[in-house]
Design a protein around this motif. Structure first.
Motif, short mmCIF file in Angstrom:
data_model
loop_
_atom_site.label_atom_id
_atom_site.label_comp_id
_atom_site.label_asym_id
_atom_site.label_seq_id
_atom_site.Cartn_x
_atom_site.Cartn_y
_atom_site.Cartn_z
N ALA A 1 0.84 -1.21 0.00
CA ALA A 1 0.00 0.00 0.00
C ALA A 1 0.87 1.25 0.00
O ALA A 1 0.58 2.23 -0.70
CB ALA A 1 -0.93 -0.01 1.21
N GLY A 2 1.94 1.22 0.78
CA GLY A 2 2.86 2.37 0.82
C GLY A 2 3.51 2.61 -0.52
O GLY A 2 3.60 3.76 -0.98
N LEU A 3 3.95 1.54 -1.18
CA LEU A 3 4.54 1.69 -2.51
C LEU A 3 3.52 2.23 -3.51
O LEU A 3 3.85 3.08 -4.34
CB LEU A 3 5.09 0.34 -3.00
CG LEU A 3 6.41 -0.09 -2.41
CD1 LEU A 3 6.72 -1.54 -2.83
CD2 LEU A 3 7.52 0.84 -2.84
N PHE A 4 2.29 1.74 -3.41
CA PHE A 4 1.24 2.22 -4.30
C PHE A 4 1.00 3.71 -4.10
O PHE A 4 0.84 4.47 -5.06
CB PHE A 4 -0.04 1.42 -4.09
CG PHE A 4 -1.12 1.75 -5.07
CD1 PHE A 4 -1.04 1.30 -6.37
CD2 PHE A 4 -2.21 2.53 -4.69
CE1 PHE A 4 -2.04 1.60 -7.30
CE2 PHE A 4 -3.21 2.83 -5.60
CZ PHE A 4 -3.12 2.37 -6.91
N MET A 5 0.98 4.14 -2.84
CA MET A 5 0.77 5.56 -2.55
C MET A 5 1.96 6.41 -2.99
O MET A 5 1.80 7.57 -3.36
CB MET A 5 0.50 5.75 -1.06
CG MET A 5 -0.81 5.13 -0.62
SD MET A 5 -0.98 4.96 1.17
CE MET A 5 -1.19 6.65 1.64
#
Length: 145
Positions: A32-36
Motif C-alpha cells: 500500500a505504501g509503494l502504491f501511494m
C-alpha cells in the motif's frame, strides 16, 4: 482482579494466527505504501479526490505506511522487544480511522472512502489489541521473573 491473560513462560509470544496476521499486515502495508508513493494518481482517484498540484503529502503518507509494514514484520520476528511498534501501529490505525470518519461525515470525502480505511485499518484493531495485551503481559511477566 487482573485483566491480563495468564501466559506461561514456556508459551511462545505469538500464536500462529498472530504471527500470520502481522506478516500479512506487513506485506499489505509495504505494498500500500509503494502504491501511494508510486501510484499516487490512482490513489487520489480511489479516494475520490482531485489530484493536487503537489503530491508530496500522499507520497509521504505512503512512506510512513510502508515503514509501518516493516515495523509489523519486526514485531512478528521479535514480538516482545518490538511491542511498542505495534502499539504505535494500533494508535495510527485508530486515529487515522477517526480522521477519515470526520472527513466523510463533513462531506469532504465520499462515503466509499469508509471501505478504504475499514479494510486498511479498522479490521486490524481488535486483533492488534489482543496481540498487544498478550505481549505486554509477557513483558510484565519477564520483568517480574
Amino acid at each position: 482482579m487482573t485483566m491480563t491473560p495468564e501466559i506461561s513462560r514456556k508459551q511462545k509470544p505469538l500464536a500462529k494466527w498472530m504471527k500470520f496476521l502481522l506478516r500479512f499486515v506487513a506485506i499489505f502495508n509495504v505494498l500500500a505504501g509503494l502504491f501511494m508513493l508510486i501510484g499516487y494518481h490512482e490513489t487520489y482517484k480511489i479516494i475520490g479526490m482531485n489530484k493536487p498540484d503537489i503530491s508530496f503529502p500522499i507520497q509521504l503518507v505512503g512512506i510512513l505506511v510502508g515503514l509501518f509494514g516493516v515495523g509489523y514484520y519486526l514485531v512478528a520476528k521479535n514480538p516482545i522487544e518490538n511491542r511498542h511498534v505495534l502499539m504505535l501501529g494500533f494508535w495510527s490505525k485508530f486515529l487515522g480511522s477517526c480522521l477519515g470518519t470526520y472527513y466523510v461525515v463533513r462531506g469532504q470525502l465520499p462515503l466509499r472512502f469508509v471501505a478504504v480505511y475499514f479494510f486498511a485499518d479498522i479490521i486490524y484493531l481488535p486483533p492488534f489489541y489482543l496481540i498487544l495485551r498478550r505481549l505486554y503481559a509477557l513483558a510484565r511477566e519477564r520483568e517480574t521473573a
